[in-house]
Design a protein around this motif. Structure first.
Motif, short mmCIF file in Angstrom:
data_model
loop_
_atom_site.label_atom_id
_atom_site.label_comp_id
_atom_site.label_asym_id
_atom_site.label_seq_id
_atom_site.Cartn_x
_atom_site.Cartn_y
_atom_site.Cartn_z
N ALA A 246 -11.28 -10.42 -2.01
CA ALA A 246 -10.71 -9.21 -2.58
C ALA A 246 -9.38 -9.51 -3.27
O ALA A 246 -8.78 -10.56 -3.06
N THR A 247 -8.94 -8.58 -4.11
CA THR A 247 -7.62 -8.71 -4.73
C THR A 247 -6.64 -7.80 -3.99
O THR A 247 -7.06 -6.87 -3.30
N PRO A 248 -5.34 -8.06 -4.14
CA PRO A 248 -4.35 -7.18 -3.49
C PRO A 248 -4.57 -5.72 -3.87
O PRO A 248 -4.46 -4.82 -3.03
N ASN A 249 -4.91 -5.52 -5.14
CA ASN A 249 -5.12 -4.16 -5.59
C ASN A 249 -6.26 -3.47 -4.85
O ASN A 249 -6.17 -2.30 -4.49
N GLN A 250 -7.32 -4.22 -4.61
CA GLN A 250 -8.46 -3.66 -3.87
C GLN A 250 -8.04 -3.27 -2.46
O GLN A 250 -8.44 -2.23 -1.94
N ILE B 34 -5.05 -2.44 -1.47
CA ILE B 34 -4.19 -1.25 -1.53
C ILE B 34 -5.03 0.00 -1.78
O ILE B 34 -4.84 1.03 -1.13
N LYS B 35 -6.00 -0.13 -2.66
CA LYS B 35 -6.86 1.04 -2.93
C LYS B 35 -7.67 1.43 -1.70
O LYS B 35 -7.83 2.61 -1.40
N ALA B 36 -8.19 0.42 -1.00
CA ALA B 36 -9.03 0.73 0.16
C ALA B 36 -8.21 1.40 1.25
O ALA B 36 -8.64 2.38 1.86
N ASN C 201 0.49 5.12 -4.89
CA ASN C 201 1.93 5.20 -5.14
C ASN C 201 2.72 5.55 -3.90
O ASN C 201 3.80 5.03 -3.67
N ASP C 202 2.18 6.47 -3.11
CA ASP C 202 2.86 6.80 -1.87
C ASP C 202 2.81 5.63 -0.90
O ASP C 202 3.74 5.39 -0.14
N LEU C 203 1.69 4.92 -0.95
CA LEU C 203 1.55 3.79 -0.04
C LEU C 203 2.63 2.74 -0.29
O LEU C 203 3.26 2.23 0.63
N ILE C 204 2.88 2.43 -1.55
CA ILE C 204 3.88 1.40 -1.82
C ILE C 204 5.27 2.02 -2.02
O ILE C 204 6.24 1.30 -2.20
N GLY C 205 5.35 3.34 -1.96
CA GLY C 205 6.60 4.03 -2.28
C GLY C 205 7.67 3.93 -1.20
O GLY C 205 7.57 3.16 -0.25
#
Ligand code: ADP
Ligand code: MG
Length: 463
Positions: A368-372, A374-376, A386-390
């Protein structure tokens, strides 16, 4: 001939009305994140075009809110048939017009297919989860017959119905199947609402923070059937449990049906309040165990048939033999096998099949990629990336944030500085702390371990 495009102010007005309608129906954070910066670019001849600020917002709105938007557009402007989405600024007016002409002919067909997959925004039910496609064997017979009894006697026979069993054994499919069946038998008259425990928790937290307790009542007490999934995640959440207790009582007293799923029986949910536990035990409790070989084979065949694809029976047998505990994993493997067969245009041999099975079962999320990731994680907790990394330290964001750091480390072996910078440009000590904390808590809390298993399974769904 093209009809005249309406004035900009008309579009603004129309969209403003749609948005104020939608605002009432989704949570404030979701609305602000996904829809606040949207714009109606066009609304002519039954089709509308909505611009979103970036590709991610476009995809999200398209998958999560399309039906809601379409429904709302239709209630305001009865002629609206299609809604499409683009990234703001990505198409010139001419390209928009051309695109509209080209797609119009195929739209009806396409929309049909898509609608079948889409979650119904009113009930939150996935129309794919029906009882017709649910395979029954001795492993889930008890749960299935309890489901039948509930469908025949909504709210009066087994209340609540409590279904438990391990990951990927069909709990969500079954409880949603009950909801879909009750809906269709009643001609959509019986009000059904499906909710994950995570979503329920987020709604409660949001209502508390914004002093909107009434919202919770309106949403969850005005239904005939409330289906709540993975209730074990309510463990330890006192405020949410209290709210759920009141919701439960209000519904139960009025003979409204409550359907609950969990990965374990009520007595084993460690931090569940006693009063809730005894409520759950006052109804019907049925378990789903691991499917026997014949059932796994039948399910695999059924999935292939549903998709209209074929694999050799020997191959299906091999899959059913190897994967014993998780039906979701069977599906994942079948998809890969079918993909392989179509790509290489020849039937699979057993060596290739074994290799693909091993790939899926051993390291399902390792590429997986980091983006995947984060999305999951965001999707699981129903918050925005955005809230997750905010920056917000709200509890509802902090746990997902720490879990995503832990997963980046565990699945992708990223360095702490890389993790910290990917998750909101933080200091690397934050990442170290988060990974340690999650790792330590997994040992103490089976719920957390369970969440992480579920998220890992989902990672590959996010492209
Ligand atoms: P759980 O909620 O228990 O983790 P799900 O309901 O999500 O499991 O099931 C995982 C996948 O397996 C889903 O795609 C579901 O459709 C499929 N599945 C599970 N049980 C059955 C069954 N008895 N018949 C057909 N499909 C099933
Ligand atoms: Mg489930």
């Amino acid at each position: 001939m093209e009809s005249q495009a309406p004035e900009v102010s008309d579009l603004e007005q129309l969209w403003g009305t749609v948005l104020s309608d939608i605002e009432l129906r989704i949570s404030k954070p979701n609305f602000l994140t996904w829809l606040k910066n949207s714009r109606l670019i066009e609304s002519t001849e039954g089709s509308a075009l909505v611009a979103l600020p970036n590709n991610f917002a476009k995809e999200w709105v398209e998958t999560k809110y399309h039906k809601l938007i379409l429904g709302s557009m239709r209630s305001i402007n009865g002629t609206t048939k299609h809604v499409e989405y683009i990234v703001e600024g990505s198409l010139s007016q001419r390209a928009i017009n051309r695109r509209r002409r080209e797609t119009r002919e195929h739209q009806d067909e396409k929309q049909l297919v898509f609608q079948e997959m889409r979650v119904d925004p009113e009930t939150n039910l996935n129309p794919r989860h029906t009882l017709e496609t649910f395979v029954v064997g001795s492993f889930n017979e008890l749960a299935f017959s309890a489901a039948q009894a509930v469908i025949e006697n909504v709210g009066t026979k087994y209340n609540p119905l409590f279904i438990y069993g391990g990951v990927g054994l069909g709990k969500t499919h079954l409880i949603q199947g009950i909801g879909n069946e009750i809906r269709s038998r009643s001609d959509n008259k019986v009000g059904v609402k499906y909710v994950s425990s995570e979503k329920f928790t987020n709604d409660v937290l949001w209502a508390i923070r914004n002093r909107r307790a009434e919202d919770i009542k309106n949403t969850y007490r005005n239904v005939d059937v409330l289906i709540i999934d993975d209730i074990q995640f309510l463990g330890g959440k006192e405020k949410t449990q209290e709210e759920f207790f009141h919701t439960f009582n209000a519904l139960h007293q009025n003979n409204k049906q409550i359907i609950i799923s969990s990965d374990r029986p009520p007595a084993s949910i460690a931090t569940l309040e006693e009063r809730l536990r005894s409520r759950f035990e006052g109804g019907m409790i049925a378990d789903i165990s691991a499917p026997e070989f014949e059932a796994r084979f039948a399910i695999a065949k059924a999935k292939l048939q549903e998709r209209g694809v074929e694999l050799d029976d020997k191959i299906v047998e091999l899959v059913a033999k190897r994967v014993q505990r998780n039906i979701r994993e069977i599906e994942g493997i079948l998809n890969k096998l079918v993909f392989h067969q179509i790509t290489y245009k020849r039937p699979l041999d057993s060596a290739t099949t074994e290799k693909i099975i091993a790939e899926v079962t051993d390291k399902s999320a390792s590429r997986a990629t980091p983006n995947q990731v984060i999305k999951a994680v965001s999707a699981f907790f129903e918050i925005s990336p955005n809230d997750l990394i905010g920056r917000s330290r709200n509890k509802e964001y902090v746990e997902p944030r720490q879990i995503s750091m832990y997963l980046l480390r565990e699945l992708l072996s990223m360095s702490y500085p890389d993790i910290a910078s990917r998750i909101g440009k933080r200091d690397h000590t934050t990442a170290i702390y988060a990974c340690k904390k999650v790792a330590g808590n997994i040992d103490k809390s089976p719920d957390l371990g369970q969440k992480i298993v579920l998220i890992k399974e989902d990672v590959n769904k996010f492209g």
